[in-house]
Design a protein around this motif. Structure first.
Motif, PDB file in Angstrom:
ATOM      1  N   GLY A  57       0.826  -1.213   0.000  1.00 39.78           N
ATOM      2  CA  GLY A  57       0.000   0.000   0.000  1.00 39.78           C
ATOM      3  C   GLY A  57       0.853   1.253   0.000  1.00 39.78           C
ATOM      4  N   TYR A  58       1.929   1.263   0.819  1.00 39.40           N
ATOM      5  CA  TYR A  58       2.837   2.406   0.818  1.00 39.40           C
ATOM      6  C   TYR A  58       3.409   2.631  -0.581  1.00 39.40           C
ATOM      7  CZ  TYR A  58       2.823   1.904   5.934  1.00 39.40           C
ATOM      8  OH  TYR A  58       2.451   1.815   7.247  1.00 39.40           O
ATOM      9  N   LEU A  59       3.825   1.527  -1.218  1.00 36.70           N
ATOM     10  CA  LEU A  59       4.399   1.623  -2.556  1.00 36.70           C
ATOM     11  C   LEU A  59       3.395   2.202  -3.534  1.00 36.70           C
ATOM     12  CD1 LEU A  59       6.611   1.000  -4.670  1.00 36.70           C
ATOM     13  CD2 LEU A  59       5.631  -1.295  -4.877  1.00 36.70           C
ATOM     14  N   ASN A  60       2.145   1.770  -3.439  1.00 36.53           N
ATOM     15  CA  ASN A  60       1.137   2.231  -4.393  1.00 36.53           C
ATOM     16  C   ASN A  60       0.798   3.709  -4.210  1.00 36.53           C
ATOM     17  OD1 ASN A  60       0.739  -0.131  -5.893  1.00 36.53           O
ATOM     18  ND2 ASN A  60      -0.530  -1.015  -4.303  1.00 36.53           N
ATOM     19  N   TYR A  61       0.761   4.169  -2.957  1.00 36.14           N
ATOM     20  CA  TYR A  61       0.560   5.607  -2.732  1.00 36.14           C
ATOM     21  C   TYR A  61       1.713   6.404  -3.352  1.00 36.14           C
ATOM     22  CZ  TYR A  61      -3.406   5.060   0.430  1.00 36.14           C
ATOM     23  OH  TYR A  61      -4.638   4.784   0.955  1.00 36.14           O
ATOM     24  N   PHE A  62       2.931   5.891  -3.170  1.00 37.65           N
ATOM     25  CA  PHE A  62       4.088   6.544  -3.767  1.00 37.65           C
ATOM     26  C   PHE A  62       4.014   6.512  -5.294  1.00 37.65           C
ATOM     27  CE2 PHE A  62       8.291   5.840  -5.720  1.00 37.65           C
ATOM     28  CZ  PHE A  62       8.861   7.087  -5.480  1.00 37.65           C
ATOM     29  N   MET A  63       3.563   5.368  -5.851  1.00 36.27           N
ATOM     30  CA  MET A  63       3.511   5.214  -7.297  1.00 36.27           C
ATOM     31  C   MET A  63       2.483   6.149  -7.926  1.00 36.27           C
ATOM     32  SD  MET A  63       5.882   3.220  -8.159  1.00 36.27           S
ATOM     33  CE  MET A  63       5.418   3.033  -9.873  1.00 36.27           C
ATOM     34  N   ILE A  64       1.380   6.412  -7.213  1.00 38.90           N
ATOM     35  CA  ILE A  64       0.390   7.355  -7.733  1.00 38.90           C
ATOM     36  C   ILE A  64       1.046   8.716  -7.963  1.00 38.90           C
ATOM     37  CG2 ILE A  64      -1.680   8.673  -7.149  1.00 38.90           C
ATOM     38  CD1 ILE A  64      -2.708   6.168  -5.710  1.00 38.90           C
ATOM     39  N   PHE A  65       1.818   9.145  -6.962  1.00 36.71           N
ATOM     40  CA  PHE A  65       2.537  10.418  -7.080  1.00 36.71           C
ATOM     41  C   PHE A  65       3.604  10.330  -8.163  1.00 36.71           C
ATOM     42  CE2 PHE A  65       6.580  12.412  -5.901  1.00 36.71           C
ATOM     43  CZ  PHE A  65       6.232  13.754  -5.986  1.00 36.71           C
ATOM     44  N   TRP A  66       4.410   9.266  -8.124  1.00 34.87           N
ATOM     45  CA  TRP A  66       5.558   9.151  -9.022  1.00 34.87           C
ATOM     46  C   TRP A  66       5.124   9.063 -10.486  1.00 34.87           C
ATOM     47  CZ3 TRP A  66      10.714   9.541  -8.036  1.00 34.87           C
ATOM     48  CH2 TRP A  66      11.581   9.157  -9.061  1.00 34.87           C
ATOM     49  N   VAL A  67       4.137   8.204 -10.757  1.00 31.15           N
ATOM     50  CA  VAL A  67       3.688   8.024 -12.137  1.00 31.15           C
ATOM     51  C   VAL A  67       2.956   9.270 -12.627  1.00 31.15           C
ATOM     52  CG1 VAL A  67       2.178   6.678 -13.655  1.00 31.15           C
ATOM     53  CG2 VAL A  67       3.588   5.518 -11.948  1.00 31.15           C
ATOM     54  N   GLY A  68       2.148   9.893 -11.753  1.00 34.74           N
ATOM     55  CA  GLY A  68       1.421  11.095 -12.162  1.00 34.74           C
ATOM     56  C   GLY A  68       2.359  12.223 -12.537  1.00 34.74           C
ATOM     57  N   ILE A  69       3.274  12.546 -11.620  1.00 38.15           N
ATOM     58  CA  ILE A  69       4.240  13.625 -11.882  1.00 38.15           C
ATOM     59  C   ILE A  69       5.212  13.205 -12.982  1.00 38.15           C
ATOM     60  CG2 ILE A  69       6.027  15.095 -10.890  1.00 38.15           C
ATOM     61  CD1 ILE A  69       3.211  15.641  -9.842  1.00 38.15           C
ATOM     62  N   GLY A  70       5.648  11.949 -12.944  1.00 39.61           N
ATOM     63  CA  GLY A  70       6.614  11.453 -13.926  1.00 39.61           C
ATOM     64  C   GLY A  70       6.078  11.510 -15.345  1.00 39.61           C
ATOM     65  N   THR A  71       4.782  11.190 -15.509  1.00 40.91           N
ATOM     66  CA  THR A  71       4.180  11.248 -16.841  1.00 40.91           C
ATOM     67  C   THR A  71       4.251  12.656 -17.412  1.00 40.91           C
ATOM     68  OG1 THR A  71       2.653   9.418 -16.345  1.00 40.91           O
ATOM     69  CG2 THR A  71       2.043  10.897 -18.150  1.00 40.91           C
ATOM     70  N   VAL A  72       3.944  13.635 -16.579  1.00 42.09           N
ATOM     71  CA  VAL A  72       3.980  15.032 -17.031  1.00 42.09           C
ATOM     72  C   VAL A  72       5.408  15.424 -17.420  1.00 42.09           C
ATOM     73  CG1 VAL A  72       3.600  17.426 -16.343  1.00 42.09           C
ATOM     74  CG2 VAL A  72       1.989  15.647 -15.618  1.00 42.09           C
ATOM     75  N   ILE A  73       6.374  15.018 -16.604  1.00 44.06           N
ATOM     76  CA  ILE A  73       7.774  15.374 -16.881  1.00 44.06           C
ATOM     77  C   ILE A  73       8.255  14.714 -18.170  1.00 44.06           C
ATOM     78  CG2 ILE A  73      10.152  15.146 -16.063  1.00 44.06           C
ATOM     79  CD1 ILE A  73       9.057  15.363 -13.203  1.00 44.06           C
ATOM     80  N   VAL A  74       8.011  13.393 -18.304  1.00 39.98           N
ATOM     81  CA  VAL A  74       8.461  12.663 -19.497  1.00 39.98           C
ATOM     82  C   VAL A  74       7.758  13.186 -20.745  1.00 39.98           C
ATOM     83  CG1 VAL A  74       8.461  10.389 -20.617  1.00 39.98           C
ATOM     84  CG2 VAL A  74       9.099  10.584 -18.217  1.00 39.98           C
ATOM     85  N   MET A  75       6.547  13.676 -20.566  1.00 44.32           N
ATOM     86  CA  MET A  75       5.777  14.199 -21.688  1.00 44.32           C
ATOM     87  C   MET A  75       6.296  15.573 -22.137  1.00 44.32           C
ATOM     88  SD  MET A  75       1.720  15.138 -21.687  1.00 44.32           S
ATOM     89  CE  MET A  75       1.951  16.327 -20.348  1.00 44.32           C
ATOM     90  N   LEU A  76       6.578  16.451 -21.183  1.00 45.14           N
ATOM     91  CA  LEU A  76       6.852  17.848 -21.514  1.00 45.14           C
ATOM     92  C   LEU A  76       8.320  18.146 -21.791  1.00 45.14           C
ATOM     93  CD1 LEU A  76       4.474  19.765 -19.072  1.00 45.14           C
ATOM     94  CD2 LEU A  76       4.128  19.228 -21.481  1.00 45.14           C
ATOM     95  N   VAL A  77       9.231  17.528 -21.046  1.00 40.28           N
ATOM     96  CA  VAL A  77      10.641  17.890 -21.168  1.00 40.28           C
ATOM     97  C   VAL A  77      11.170  17.701 -22.589  1.00 40.28           C
ATOM     98  CG1 VAL A  77      12.981  17.263 -20.446  1.00 40.28           C
ATOM     99  CG2 VAL A  77      11.196  17.598 -18.725  1.00 40.28           C
ATOM    100  N   PRO A  78      10.944  16.532 -23.251  1.00 42.06           N
ATOM    101  CA  PRO A  78      11.451  16.404 -24.630  1.00 42.06           C
ATOM    102  C   PRO A  78      10.840  17.430 -25.586  1.00 42.06           C
ATOM    103  CG  PRO A  78      10.916  14.238 -23.718  1.00 42.06           C
ATOM    104  CD  PRO A  78      10.369  15.254 -22.767  1.00 42.06           C
ATOM    105  N   VAL A  79       9.550  17.743 -25.404  1.00 41.99           N
ATOM    106  CA  VAL A  79       8.898  18.713 -26.280  1.00 41.99           C
ATOM    107  C   VAL A  79       9.509  20.096 -26.091  1.00 41.99           C
ATOM    108  CG1 VAL A  79       6.716  19.863 -26.813  1.00 41.99           C
ATOM    109  CG2 VAL A  79       6.743  17.416 -26.353  1.00 41.99           C
ATOM    110  N   ILE A  80       9.715  20.479 -24.844  1.00 42.62           N
ATOM    111  CA  ILE A  80      10.285  21.798 -24.557  1.00 42.62           C
ATOM    112  C   ILE A  80      11.716  21.898 -25.076  1.00 42.62           C
ATOM    113  CG2 ILE A  80      11.019  23.351 -22.708  1.00 42.62           C
ATOM    114  CD1 ILE A  80       8.631  22.273 -21.069  1.00 42.62           C
ATOM    115  N   MET A  81      12.505  20.835 -24.843  1.00 44.07           N
ATOM    116  CA  MET A  81      13.905  20.860 -25.263  1.00 44.07           C
ATOM    117  C   MET A  81      14.048  20.838 -26.785  1.00 44.07           C
ATOM    118  SD  MET A  81      15.822  21.107 -22.545  1.00 44.07           S
ATOM    119  CE  MET A  81      17.432  20.544 -23.089  1.00 44.07           C
ATOM    120  N   ALA A  82      13.110  20.168 -27.458  1.00 43.24           N
ATOM    121  CA  ALA A  82      13.198  20.051 -28.928  1.00 43.24           C
ATOM    122  C   ALA A  82      12.221  20.995 -29.623  1.00 43.24           C
ATOM    123  CB  ALA A  82      12.926  18.612 -29.345  1.00 43.24           C
ATOM    124  N   ARG A  83      11.849  22.075 -28.947  1.00 48.88           N
ATOM    125  CA  ARG A  83      10.774  22.957 -29.456  1.00 48.88           C
ATOM    126  C   ARG A  83      11.086  23.578 -30.819  1.00 48.88           C
ATOM    127  NH1 ARG A  83      13.353  25.082 -25.159  1.00 48.88           N
ATOM    128  NH2 ARG A  83      14.422  27.089 -25.350  1.00 48.88           N
TER     129      ARG A  83
END
Length: 374
Positions: A57-83
């Motif tokens: 359960g601890y891992l899953n609470y952490f994963m909700i945060f990690w995957v949610g924030i991580g998705t945004v980062i992985v999505m935006l950083v390459p686009v911004i850098m290669a704009r």
């Protein structure tokens, strides 16, 4: 689930070596190195599973945060850098590239569904783990629905910016480390490592969850007497963890990788089997209901009502169609290395299951056992 577990651990090992390749420029493609790291990932995941549902359960609470924030980062950083070098909308939404060797673009499109299939099988783990939660009769179906909807939304959100940011498709297709290549094309070395770490942690979270889910499943199967030496495996330790099943699972997932030293084609077959096996297992209860119990009324706190049977038919038809598509070789011309061995691997499992049923199972199996008294 065993095939899925092997694939998750292999992906973790691949991510680590891609990080090494980005940081040092050294590409590690030694099979022994991959197998060693694969086994290490399995050991760590099993150790975490020994901590039980509370820590899961601890891992899953952490994963909700990690995957949610991580998705945004992985999505935006390459686009911004290669704009300054982004693809246009026509390329993203109407472009079609067929490098499978198959002349029919429609078939190439269908073969591409394999990736979508991977994204929509993860809910098997929470469905297994939920047995140990309060009001599982409600939380299980809700969890499955949330997982499917979340995967679809997250996939679209992640996919579209990625297509805009892709620089060189041929380089990605020809690379042994395509994720690392993509991040290096669009960002710099430190950011590439950072983005790969985000994916690695998310993948390991899936691995740890899957390890516990498989142990729970093996324990339930041993309770019902449907695996060899069931009485031995049907034990919990003082923390109510199916410790023997965890050890059995570890032995199996380590054992299945060893023949890869003789032929890497074998391991490719194991990994390609995972998606179709999981989907087929989802469809079997639905298929049985259609054939033998079409008028069965399923009552409970969560139900689909009149939509239940139509959805049943749609699901079974889709799974049969999907299973056929996933059994077609992904590339032409077909060679032993790129042949799709899925049907062979599934056939082996079916033959083993029928053999065990004929010599033992049919003599005693009466259905799921009730263990509320325990």
């Amino acid at each position: 689930m065993i095939a899925t577990q092997g694939t998750l651990a292999w992906s973790c090992a691949s991510f680590i070596y891609q990080i090494v390749a980005i940081q040092t420029g050294v590409t590690i493609d030694n099979l022994g190195a991959y197998v060693g790291l694969y086994c290490a990932m399995q050991f760590v995941a099993t150790f975490y599973a020994f901590l039980g549902l509370k820590f899961s359960g601890y891992l899953n609470y952490f994963m909700i945060f990690w995957v949610g924030i991580g998705t945004v980062i992985v999505m935006l950083v390459p686009v911004i850098m290669a704009r300054d070098h982004l693809q246009n909308a026509k390329y993203v939404f109407t472009g079609f590239i067929n490098q499978t060797g198959w002349e029919n673009d429609g078939l190439a499109f269908l073969l591409g569904l394999l990736q979508a299939g991977w994204c929509l099988i993860g809910y098997v783990a929470p469905a297994q783990l939920v047995e140990g939660t309060k009001r599982s009769d409600i939380t299980a179906p809700r969890g499955i629905i949330y997982c499917v909807i979340g995967s679809i939304v997250q996939g679209l959100i992640l996919m579209i910016p990625t297509l805009f940011a892709i620089q060189d498709v041929d380089a990605l297709l020809g690379s042994s480390t395509p994720l690392a290549t993509y991040f290096q094309q669009t960002t710099n070395t430190p950011l590439s490592v950072f983005l790969m770490v985000i994916l690695l942690v998310a993948q390991f979270g899936s691995l740890a969850n899957n390890a516990l889910a498989i142990a729970q499943l093996l324990w339930a199967l041993s309770r019902d007497g449907v695996i060899p030496f069931s009485k031995f495996w049907y034990r919990l330790n003082r923390f109510d963890i199916p410790h023997r099943c965890l050890i059995l699972e570890l032995l199996i997932v380590v054992g299945i990788i060893l023949p890869a030293f003789g032929s890497q084609v074998y391991w490719t077959a194991i990994m390609s089997t995972a998606v179709i096996c999981v989907n087929a297992s989802y469809g079997l209860p639905l298929f049985c209901r259609i054939i033998w119990k079409p008028k069965l009324k399923l009552e409970g706190p969560f139900k689909l009502g009149k939509l239940s049977l139509p959805i049943n038919y749609i699901a079974v038809i889709w799974i049969i169609f999907f299973s056929v598509i996933l059994s077609i070789p992904q590339k032409m011309p077909v060679t032993p290395e790129n042949m799709n061995w899925t049907s062979l691997m599934i056939g082996a499992v079916v033959i083993f299951s029928l053999f065990f049923w004929s010599i033992s199972g049919k003599k005693f199996y009466k259905g799921p056992m009730q263990n509320i008294h325990e």
